[in-house]
Structures are given as C-alpha cells and as structure tokens.
Motif scaffolding. Sequence first.
Motif, short mmCIF file in Angstrom:
data_model
loop_
_atom_site.label_atom_id
_atom_site.label_comp_id
_atom_site.label_asym_id
_atom_site.label_seq_id
_atom_site.Cartn_x
_atom_site.Cartn_y
_atom_site.Cartn_z
N GLU A 186 44.29 53.08 29.01
CA GLU A 186 43.68 52.19 28.02
C GLU A 186 43.63 50.74 28.50
OE1 GLU A 186 46.08 52.87 24.59
OE2 GLU A 186 45.11 54.77 24.13
N LEU A 187 44.30 50.46 29.59
CA LEU A 187 44.29 49.10 30.13
C LEU A 187 43.01 48.88 30.92
CD1 LEU A 187 48.00 49.00 31.33
CD2 LEU A 187 47.04 47.86 29.33
N PRO A 188 42.53 47.63 30.96
CA PRO A 188 41.30 47.36 31.71
C PRO A 188 41.55 47.59 33.20
CG PRO A 188 42.31 45.31 31.01
CD PRO A 188 43.11 46.42 30.38
N GLY A 189 40.57 48.13 33.88
CA GLY A 189 40.72 48.33 35.32
C GLY A 189 40.45 49.77 35.71
N ASP A 190 40.69 50.04 36.99
CA ASP A 190 40.42 51.37 37.52
C ASP A 190 41.65 51.88 38.28
OD1 ASP A 190 40.45 49.98 39.95
OD2 ASP A 190 38.28 49.93 40.11
N GLU A 191 41.46 52.98 39.01
CA GLU A 191 42.60 53.59 39.72
C GLU A 191 43.17 52.66 40.78
OE1 GLU A 191 38.79 55.08 41.61
OE2 GLU A 191 39.51 55.09 39.57
N PHE A 192 42.36 51.79 41.33
CA PHE A 192 42.87 50.84 42.32
C PHE A 192 43.80 49.82 41.67
CE2 PHE A 192 38.83 52.28 44.21
CZ PHE A 192 39.36 52.89 45.34
N ASP A 193 43.49 49.45 40.44
CA ASP A 193 44.38 48.54 39.70
C ASP A 193 45.73 49.20 39.46
OD1 ASP A 193 42.86 46.08 39.14
OD2 ASP A 193 41.51 47.47 38.12
N VAL A 194 45.72 50.50 39.19
CA VAL A 194 46.97 51.23 38.96
C VAL A 194 47.81 51.24 40.24
CG1 VAL A 194 48.01 53.44 38.36
CG2 VAL A 194 45.98 52.65 37.13
N ILE A 195 47.16 51.48 41.37
CA ILE A 195 47.87 51.47 42.65
C ILE A 195 48.49 50.10 42.91
CG2 ILE A 195 47.56 51.64 45.17
CD1 ILE A 195 45.36 53.76 44.52
#
Length: 71
Positions: A30-39
């Motif tokens: 639910e946070l803004p961003g994509d899988e790269f942001d998670v990494i």
Amino acid sequence: MSNFNQLAEIVAHHYAINVNKVHEDTRISELPGDEFDVIELVLEIEKAFHVKISDADVGTIVTVGDFLKFI
C-alpha cells in the motif's frame, strides 16, 4: 527510541510520507513505489539495524511490522 519508532521513521523517510501514517499493520504493497523501492528499503533497514534479511525472508514480509521479526 523503540525499534518500531526507528523503523517507522525509516519507512516514512524512504517513501516521503508522514510517520503518523506508518503502523505495524501498514501493508508494504500500500506504500507508494515499486519492488525496487522495497529492495532499497530492505537495504536501509539492514544498515540501520545491523541485520541481514535473506531474499527468502524478504518474500515473507507483508507489513511494516513484519520487519520487526528480523530486528
């Protein structure tokens, strides 16, 4: 500062959101961003708390609170 408060600060800063919007049950998806942001977030958390979160473990993280298992 508690681990959760420090974690919330990191998440809020990373996603440029108000820290008051970060709760243990806040879903990462639910946070803004994509899988790269998670990494990038995982790397920041590992550095801040001096921990290593395996790729397999990263796949189990659904909420912000799930990070607490590794801190």
